[in-house]
Design a protein around this motif. Sequence first.
Motif, PDB file in Angstrom:
ATOM      1  N   MET A  31      69.982  52.839  56.188  1.00  0.00           N
ATOM      2  CA  MET A  31      70.098  51.535  55.540  1.00  0.00           C
ATOM      3  C   MET A  31      69.541  51.566  54.117  1.00  0.00           C
ATOM      4  N   ARG A  32      68.793  52.596  53.816  1.00  0.00           N
ATOM      5  CA  ARG A  32      68.246  52.768  52.470  1.00  0.00           C
ATOM      6  C   ARG A  32      67.859  54.232  52.305  1.00  0.00           C
ATOM      7  N   MET A  33      67.440  54.619  51.141  1.00  0.00           N
ATOM      8  CA  MET A  33      66.995  55.985  50.915  1.00  0.00           C
ATOM      9  C   MET A  33      65.543  56.128  51.385  1.00  0.00           C
ATOM     10  N   PHE A  34      65.191  57.360  51.744  1.00  0.00           N
ATOM     11  CA  PHE A  34      63.826  57.639  52.178  1.00  0.00           C
ATOM     12  C   PHE A  34      62.887  57.512  50.981  1.00  0.00           C
ATOM     13  N   SER A  35      61.667  57.031  51.243  1.00  0.00           N
ATOM     14  CA  SER A  35      60.618  56.949  50.221  1.00  0.00           C
ATOM     15  C   SER A  35      59.454  57.853  50.635  1.00  0.00           C
ATOM     16  N   TYR A  36      58.569  58.055  49.719  1.00  0.00           N
ATOM     17  CA  TYR A  36      57.445  58.951  50.013  1.00  0.00           C
ATOM     18  C   TYR A  36      56.529  58.350  51.075  1.00  0.00           C
ATOM     19  N   ARG A  37      56.625  57.020  51.288  1.00  0.00           N
ATOM     20  CA  ARG A  37      55.799  56.379  52.306  1.00  0.00           C
ATOM     21  C   ARG A  37      56.348  56.582  53.712  1.00  0.00           C
ATOM     22  N   ASP A  38      57.654  56.846  53.841  1.00  0.00           N
ATOM     23  CA  ASP A  38      58.255  56.999  55.164  1.00  0.00           C
ATOM     24  C   ASP A  38      57.713  58.252  55.832  1.00  0.00           C
ATOM     25  N   PRO A  39      57.367  58.190  57.128  1.00  0.00           N
ATOM     26  CA  PRO A  39      56.876  59.383  57.835  1.00  0.00           C
ATOM     27  C   PRO A  39      57.976  60.429  57.891  1.00  0.00           C
ATOM     28  N   ARG A  40      57.584  61.660  58.063  1.00  0.00           N
ATOM     29  CA  ARG A  40      58.522  62.782  58.077  1.00  0.00           C
ATOM     30  C   ARG A  40      59.329  62.795  59.359  1.00  0.00           C
ATOM     31  N   HIS A  41      58.692  62.398  60.457  1.00  0.00           N
ATOM     32  CA  HIS A  41      59.368  62.435  61.743  1.00  0.00           C
ATOM     33  C   HIS A  41      59.751  61.002  62.152  1.00  0.00           C
ATOM     34  N   GLN A  42      61.017  60.870  62.514  1.00  0.00           N
ATOM     35  CA  GLN A  42      61.538  59.591  62.985  1.00  0.00           C
ATOM     36  C   GLN A  42      62.074  59.778  64.416  1.00  0.00           C
ATOM     37  N   ARG A  43      61.740  58.820  65.301  1.00  0.00           N
ATOM     38  CA  ARG A  43      62.171  58.917  66.704  1.00  0.00           C
ATOM     39  C   ARG A  43      63.071  57.705  67.023  1.00  0.00           C
ATOM     40  N   LEU A  44      64.313  58.042  67.454  1.00  0.00           N
ATOM     41  CA  LEU A  44      65.285  57.009  67.771  1.00  0.00           C
ATOM     42  C   LEU A  44      65.688  57.145  69.239  1.00  0.00           C
ATOM     43  N   VAL A  45      65.609  56.038  69.995  1.00  0.00           N
ATOM     44  CA  VAL A  45      66.067  56.015  71.382  1.00  0.00           C
ATOM     45  C   VAL A  45      67.253  55.036  71.444  1.00  0.00           C
ATOM     46  N   VAL A  46      68.445  55.575  71.838  1.00  0.00           N
ATOM     47  CA  VAL A  46      69.677  54.775  71.879  1.00  0.00           C
ATOM     48  C   VAL A  46      70.095  54.617  73.337  1.00  0.00           C
ATOM     49  N   VAL A  47      70.452  53.370  73.729  1.00  0.00           N
ATOM     50  CA  VAL A  47      70.949  53.098  75.062  1.00  0.00           C
ATOM     51  C   VAL A  47      72.435  52.761  74.961  1.00  0.00           C
ATOM     52  N   ALA A  48      73.242  53.390  75.847  1.00  0.00           N
ATOM     53  CA  ALA A  48      74.685  53.095  75.955  1.00  0.00           C
ATOM     54  C   ALA A  48      74.891  52.310  77.238  1.00  0.00           C
ATOM     55  N   LYS A  49      75.436  51.086  77.127  1.00  0.00           N
ATOM     56  CA  LYS A  49      75.552  50.185  78.271  1.00  0.00           C
ATOM     57  C   LYS A  49      77.026  49.811  78.460  1.00  0.00           C
ATOM     58  N   ASP A  50      77.501  49.875  79.748  1.00  0.00           N
ATOM     59  CA  ASP A  50      78.905  49.509  79.997  1.00  0.00           C
ATOM     60  C   ASP A  50      79.025  47.996  80.193  1.00  0.00           C
ATOM     61  N   ASN A  51      80.293  47.560  80.470  1.00  0.00           N
ATOM     62  CA  ASN A  51      80.588  46.125  80.527  1.00  0.00           C
ATOM     63  C   ASN A  51      80.663  45.605  81.965  1.00  0.00           C
ATOM     64  N   GLY A  52      80.162  46.391  82.928  1.00  0.00           N
ATOM     65  CA  GLY A  52      80.252  46.002  84.329  1.00  0.00           C
ATOM     66  C   GLY A  52      79.261  44.917  84.697  1.00  0.00           C
TER      67      GLY A  52
END
Length: 794
Positions: free
Chosen positions: A623-644
């Motif tokens: 959504m934007r460029m990285f800055s020097y304040r942003d931590p080096r490691h980023q952790r993303l957890v994505v959930v895929a959910k069906d329509n049932g």
Amino acid sequence: KRYVLLAVIFSSVRYTSASATHYSIPEELKEGSVVANLATDLSLDIKSLNQRKMRLDIIANKKYLDVNKETGELYVVEKIDREHICTTKSSASCYLRLEVILENPVRIFNMEVEILDMNDNAPQFRRETIHLDITESTPTGERFSLSNAVDPDVGSNSVKTYHLSESEQFTIEVQTGRDGSKFANLILKQTLDREQQAVHNLILTAVDGGTPARSGTASVIVRVLDTNDNAPTFEKDNLSVKIMENSPTGSIVVHLNATDLDEGSNSDITYSYSLYTSEKAQETFNLNPATGEITVKGVLNYEDFRIYDMEVIAADKGATSLSGQCTIKILVEDMNDNHPEISIKSFQSPVTENIELDTVIAVVSVSDKDSGDNGIVDLHIPDNMPFKLRESSDNYYELVVSEPLDREKVPEYDITFTVTDRGSPPLSDNETMTLELLDVNDNVPQFPQSFYTIRVMENNAPGALLSSLTAFDPDLHENQYLVYFIIEKEISNTSMSMLFSINPENGNLYALKTFDYEIEKEFLFHIEARDSGSPPLSSNVTVHIIIVDQNDNAPVIVSPWRAHGSVVEEKIPRSTDKGSLIAKVIALDTDSVHNSRITYQFLQVTDATLFSLDQYNGEIRTMRMFSYRDPRHQRLVVVAKDNGEPALSATVTIKLTTMETAVKAYSDMTEEPLEYDIFSDINLYLVIGLGSVSFLLLITILVTIVIKCQKPKPSKAAPPSRNSVISERNSTIADSTLVSNDAYWYSLFLAETRKGKLVVRQPLPKGSRYIVSSIPRGTGLTDTSDSAASTLQV
């Protein structure tokens, strides 16, 4: 002194001459009308009137006239009515007498004002209605006085003459009284007849001699009094009356009705037998003297006495009684006192419903002991029956079938035979027989519907009831007993009887196995219902079984691939631009389209302002460029959910590491052509994992192809998928809201490109869907002929 003063007073008074001044004015002058100018008529100086007092003294009716003291004009104060001033008509003249008095010196003038009559009143009768009673025997020329009319006007304006409305019987004669008044007499000019006209209504009109003339009317009502001049008369002079024998005492034979045109006692009638009536007739019949009603008094017997002659006299009660006669003949008729009889000689019941037309069902005979019309009989059955009567011989009838019979519509008939003679009144008798119809097998079984659509939820329990397919047969007994069968039909070497079972007695349909929507989606077969008649009749119905999907498969994340329980690690440069594609999460669901619609959401994210996730295609972008304040490691957890319902889901954890070194980021797959998209070096383990997944999926697809090839299906070219991983137009990655096959190809695409190769899908002829080709990295446009060795056909 008193005498001297009076002398002085009278010496100053001057009187006018003895003759009075005369004026004539018409009545009904309006208020303010000037009658005369007294100053001019009396030769008075107008200027001196202001210095002298003038006074008007009216001897009578002072309210009508007055004088203007300044001008000397005599004027009307109030509208003058001559008839109100002069109430008597003894004199034709009517005057108002007055004196005009002037002072300084005193002068008195005598005056008279004559009120001239105007024809302002119409003649008027003292009574609006004049009643006269005249007997019808009054001779012509007889005179009758009528009330005269009065008119308050005088002279020629008073009543002049009378007129009578047009009449054939009456006229009038106008006469003059001693005082000059006019009156009229009514004269009878034609003999009266009360029976023709009992009342005469006349109009008497009085007319005065004024111009224009005025008139008044009165109603003259002449009532004609009756005399006994009409004898009673019967409607018919000769009557012939019929009466049945054995008529009970008091029965009315005839009601004589004589009329008399007279009125009162002259029209009261008394009935009696004449001397010409026999004693036998008078003993057998009674005559009511007041009403003229003849009733039965004795016993009537046709065999003893058949004709009675009598004469009846009708006499009125006038002073001189008048009478009329009537001759009556009474005929005694034979009575229909024997009922007809009916006899059923034969009757066939029951009969089959398919009995032939014109078949004889019954034989009936009829009879009657009476003679003549009383002994003639007719036989009937109801008009709405499918039968008719046919006369076979004298008084014998056959009942035959006239229309086809149908037991399902009418199972039995109650046939009523009615016999009626032709007597008056007719006598009848009846007898009812019941005809029962036997059933034949003439109706095929009928299903309520011609096509049944049954929805079955997958994962059903074996032996579960799917539906009840019950047919109906209107026949009876064994012709109604139905047996149900599944018409055999094989699908992929599998018989319908192995999948479904039907109860042969009630048509209940059961499933013999558990269905899986992902393998079997529908079945089409026929069910037959057969009755037990001889020969049996049958019909069938089409059954469409639709397997309804359940949400029994959770989404499987195929990209980015990772070993079970492991975390996907990716490296990206810190100089990555805003909007760059970091990763793409792809999940597939083998359920139906509705249950397999996947949406993506962040379950956890280190910095929510740094990354965005498209909920439909699973793309993760900056959504934007990285800055020097942003931590080096980023952790993303994505959930895929069906329509049932309920929804099932799967998750993936992506660990991003930013690097200062120059690491080439993923290209935006939606913008660069595929043939030039070259991935950077990736961890060897990731390549091996993706390759393993691709291999397993490939084996699964091959097995699926082999299974489906065993099920013959009509060849039908598949339309191009709107969710293709690779666009055929520009060879770029397209919208990735994927169905299961697309998810597999995209996963395979990632694995192959990480090995330095390019994957391309192309449509194939002859009904095949795609070709996957592995092409060495760095080549130009795809050439499927050069990659045949590594091609997989699906």
